[in-house]
Enzyme design. Structure first.
Site, PDB file in Angstrom:
ATOM      1  CE  LYS A   1      -0.195  -0.840   4.860  1.00 35.54           C
ATOM      2  NZ  LYS A   1      -0.822   0.387   5.961  1.00 35.54           N
TER       3      LYS A   1
ATOM      4  NE  ARG B   1      -5.388   1.413  12.307  1.00 34.30           N
ATOM      5  CZ  ARG B   1      -4.334   0.392  11.966  1.00 34.30           C
ATOM      6  NH1 ARG B   1      -3.393   1.549  11.642  1.00 34.30           N
ATOM      7  NH2 ARG B   1      -4.310  -0.061  11.281  1.00 34.30           N
TER       8      ARG B   1
ATOM      9  CE1 TYR C   1      14.786  31.609   3.546  1.00 30.05           C
ATOM     10  CE2 TYR C   1      15.056  29.019   3.245  1.00 30.05           C
ATOM     11  CZ  TYR C   1      14.545  30.488   2.644  1.00 30.05           C
ATOM     12  OH  TYR C   1      14.417  30.758   0.796  1.00 30.05           O
TER      13      TYR C   1
ATOM     14  CG  MET D   1      11.245  23.774  -1.658  1.00 27.89           C
ATOM     15  SD  MET D   1       9.910  24.793  -2.411  1.00 27.89           S
ATOM     16  CE  MET D   1       8.933  26.265  -1.178  1.00 27.89           C
TER      17      MET D   1
HETATM   18  C1  LIG Z   1      -3.600  -4.571   8.473  1.00 26.76           C
HETATM   19  C2  LIG Z   1      -2.095  -4.580   8.293  1.00 26.76           C
HETATM   20  N1  LIG Z   1      -1.200  -5.320   8.490  1.00 26.76           N
HETATM   21  C3  LIG Z   1      -0.530  -5.365   7.760  1.00 26.76           C
HETATM   22  C4  LIG Z   1       0.791  -4.398   7.817  1.00 26.76           C
HETATM   23  C5  LIG Z   1       1.926  -4.547   7.969  1.00 26.76           C
HETATM   24  O1  LIG Z   1       2.565  -3.603   9.345  1.00 26.76           O
HETATM   25  P1  LIG Z   1       3.916  -3.221   9.231  1.00 26.76           P
HETATM   26  O2  LIG Z   1       4.743  -2.537   8.192  1.00 26.76           O
HETATM   27  O3  LIG Z   1       4.242  -2.729  10.668  1.00 26.76           O
HETATM   28  O4  LIG Z   1       4.840  -4.204   8.973  1.00 26.76           O
HETATM   29  C6  LIG Z   1      -0.454  -2.939   7.927  1.00 26.76           C
HETATM   30  C7  LIG Z   1       0.086  -1.675   8.498  1.00 26.76           C
HETATM   31  O5  LIG Z   1      -0.441  -0.897   8.401  1.00 26.76           O
HETATM   32  C8  LIG Z   1      -1.576  -3.508   8.343  1.00 26.76           C
HETATM   33  O6  LIG Z   1      -2.885  -1.667   8.327  1.00 26.76           O
END
Ligand SMILES: Cc1ncc(COP(=O)(O)O)c(C=O)c1O
Length: 356
Positions: free
Chosen positions: A34, A132, A254, A302
């Site tokens: 992701k 969550r 800066y 920047m």
């Molecule tokens: C549902 C779920 N599983 C696995 C992971 C992977 O976690 P990590 O990057 O800490 O291994 C995440 C990451 O946010 C997650 O939301």
């Protein structure tokens, strides 16, 4: 050309995937890709992760990108679908949903025949105290029984809030998960992210879900990637574009927040917060030149930072590692009061990307 470059080391990615296999030899691996593979570039990473069993993403759009690139592995939508309409695409592109609220269960049941005919699993999320996503322990057994009665193959899924630390909630989460697993037996199960893969070998079950460890950063504040036998995948690099000798009492950058305490050589490096390099360092921050750590001085701009090169030989064009194998992204994150996940994900699209 301005040199601010992200190098992605696909061998390192494969090495880390193999580490997951060593640590969890009896589980299938859902590689979390992701957020553009944690900022590494999903296109480049998928090829290196081809040996994974499945991918995990946060949205339909992320899943479709993977399908468009031609990958056919199972993909889990870890937040499920966001509307009923998305279920059509789930079927069309053979995606697996998490369900974490009742409406998603209804949308799924309406597609029951098509979904099951494709042999897709449904991931049912337990809220064991992170608060969550997910069904409470008092609700989830009914949800799973209903789905099973409709012919779905269920995976009981849970996420630890503190897998990276010792916290009393860990035991509660674990006990709730085991209780539901036993009550719904037989059921597939998955509760380990990177930290939990290391910490809870007894909880690996059918699927582990590594994210940050694949990219060679540490999920733990007190164990670095070398101790975990992982290899950093991303190197963020730039180069020296100017050198200034300044006298005691002169300022840099800066806000004139840095004052030289003696005659100093200050190098200006072609990276800044416009590239995603963090501005907010709260502890001394460093870059690496030829494996040596060199202090960042003054404010991050920047497009540029300043570093103190008084004690090393450098020139215009000298490469500077902002993070990578010698200056770990975890250490840059700690100096900036954040975590590697954030630094990796929030790089801008300005640095040139190169796969090595
Ligand atoms: C549902 C779920 N599983 C696995 C992971 C992977 O976690 P990590 O990057 O800490 O291994 C995440 C990451 O946010 C997650 O939301």
């Amino acid at each position: 050309m301005r040199q601010a470059t992200v190098y992605i080391d696909s061998d390192a990615l494969q090495y880390n995937l193999n580490r997951v296999k060593q640590l969890a030899p009896h589980s299938k691996i859902v590689s979390m890709v992701k957020a553009n593979a944690y900022g590494h570039g999903v296109k480049d990473c998928l090829a290196a992760l081809d040996a994974t069993d499945a991918f995990g993403v946060a949205s339909l759009e992320e899943a479709l990108e993977i399908r468009q690139l031609g990958y056919i592995q199972p993909i889990t939508l870890i937040e499920g679908v966001f509307s009923e309409d998305e279920m059509q695409q789930v079927i069309e592109h053979k995606l697996e949903c998490i369900v974490h609220h009742n409406q998603q269960v209804e949308w799924l049941i309406q597609q029951q025949q098509a979904y099951n005919a494709l042999g897709l699993k449904v991931w049912v999320k337990l809220n064991s105290g992170m608060n969550r996503l997910g069904f409470k322990v008092t609700e989830i057994i009914d949800v799973i029984q209903r789905l099973k009665a409709e012919g779905f193959t269920c995976v009981l899924a849970m996420h630890f809030a503190n897998a990276d630390a010792d916290h009393p909630l860990n035991e509660q989460q674990k006990q709730q998960f085991l209780h539901v697993k036993q009550a719904c037996d037989p059921i597939l199960a998955s509760c380990c992210n990177s930290a939990a893969i290391y910490k809870y070998p007894e909880l690996h079950f059918d699927f582990v879900r590594p994210g940050i460890m694949l990219y060679g950063a540490s999920p733990f504040a007190d164990r670095n990637v070398h101790e975990l036998d992982l290899k950093p995948v991303m190197t963020l690099s730039a180069e020296i574009i100017a050198l200034n000798q300044i006298q005691q009492g002169e300022y840099v950058g800066y806000g004139s927040s840095y004052t030289a305490s003696c005659t100093s050589n200050i190098a200006i490096v072609s990276i800044g917060y416009g590239d995603g390099y963090p501005r907010a360092y709260v502890k001394p921050n460093f870059v690496a030149i030829d494996q040596q750590l060199v202090a960042v001085v003054g404010r991050v701009s920047m497009d540029m930072i300043a570093i103190d090169v008084t004690h090393i030989n450098t020139d215009i064009g000298t490469p500077v590692e902002l993070w990578g194998k010698h200056r770990l992204v975890d250490d840059v994150a700690a100096a900036n009061g954040t975590i590697s996940y954030e630094l990796l994900c929030r790089l801008s699209n300005r640095p040139i990307r190169t796969l090595i």
